[in-house]
Design an enzyme around this catalytic site. Structure first.
Site: not given
Length: 311
Positions: A209, A265, A277
């Site tokens: 990420c 994240h 993402h």
């Protein structure tokens, strides 16, 4: 392997992986630690449990791209303890630390550069000076320029090579890439839709990420920290509770604890309540709607690194 003033150590494979320690390497990781790295075969050799174990067991720290420089702190057998100088981190003021097989490093001449050629294609072919195929390098690879033209002559760990001018842009330095807008960041992200997540990934063979957000911003002229928790402390704070104030290209951070702070994240705001993402092992880069998801509940910060939403 001490560095001389006139030389520098760089990654000599298309994608080199920096490990937490040599002991973290498993038998299944053989394709990722040899003198010739085969990222796709490495991924394919792992079953679902082994793929998830990269994350759970904290095996990988980050990755290097071909020609990316490191500082060497220590040599232990076949391994080098290094710092990735282009990847800011709170773990070391010089960059991102970890271990890499020393066979994946090469010492090259430190140039008075005419700038860097940054790969803007998903993958680009490097050619020898007599136009024989050398190797393919991933997006955002940056190599020192020696001469420009229809093919750019660049310095590589394998000697001088050629790359099509159509597949690169020239920047004065690694951190002086032409600036893009928030929309540029989001649109660039679309080019990687369906690319599989890879823990520690920093290449167009697979991103995690924060590797995804780091590389999208780097390609648009902004160097941010490598990891999500460091990224969340940089840039301009944006009110996370006022979605109407968010701009395309802002980074969205999420905590495991609803209402908590420590991010686990990060994604990129795509506008209209959407996010792009790289989600988690076993999944691929995607665009999702935030409303009604765990991400909506876990949002802990919004940060802005690019002031212009559009150009």
């Amino acid at each position: 392997m001490m560095q001389r003033e006139s030389t520098m150590w760089v990654c000599r494979v298309p994608v080199g992986t920096i490990w937490t320690s040599p002991e973290k390497v498993r038998e299944v990781d053989a394709q990722g630690v040899g003198e010739t790295v085969k990222i796709n075969k490495w991924r394919e050799s792992m079953n679902e449990e082994e793929n998830h174990d990269l994350t759970k067991s904290n095996r990988i720290q980050t990755q290097l791209l071909y020609g990316e420089p490191v500082a060497i702190d220590e040599i232990e057998g076949d391994w080098a303890k290094v710092v990735a100088l282009w990847q800011p981190s709170n773990k070391d003021e010089r960059g991102y630390p970890g271990w890499i097989p020393k066979a994946q490093l090469a010492e090259i001449e430190a140039l008075n550069k005419q700038g860097y050629a940054r790969v803007i294609a998903n993958k680009a072919q490097l050619w020898t000076l007599d136009f024989k195929p050398l190797l393919a390098v991933p997006f955002n690879t940056m190599l020192p320029v020696k001469e420009t033209g229809e093919y750019v002559r660049v310095q590589t760990p394998d000697g001088d090579a050629l790359i099509s001018a159509e597949q690169v842009e020239i920047a004065p330095d690694y951190d002086q890439v032409p600036s893009g807008s928030g929309v540029d960041i989001a649109q660039l992200g679309e080019e990687f839709l369906d690319l599989q997540y890879f823990w520690g990934g920093m290449s167009s063979y697979g991103y995690d990420c924060s590797g995804f957000s780091y590389n999208l911003l780097k390609a648009n002229g902004v160097i941010i920290p490598r990891d999500a928790h460091d990224q969340s402390r940089e840039g301009q704070e944006v009110d996370k509770d006022m979605q109407e104030s968010w701009r395309i290209g802002d980074l969205l951070f999420f905590s495991n604890e609803e209402g908590g702070w420590e991010p686990h994240h990060v994604g990129i705001y795509f506008g209209n309540g959407l996010m792009i993402h790289s989600p988690t092992p076993g999944k691929a880069i995607e665009i999702i709607e935030l409303a009604g998801t765990k991400h909506e509940r876990e949002l802990c910060a919004v940060r802005r690194f690019v002031q212009e939403e559009q150009r």
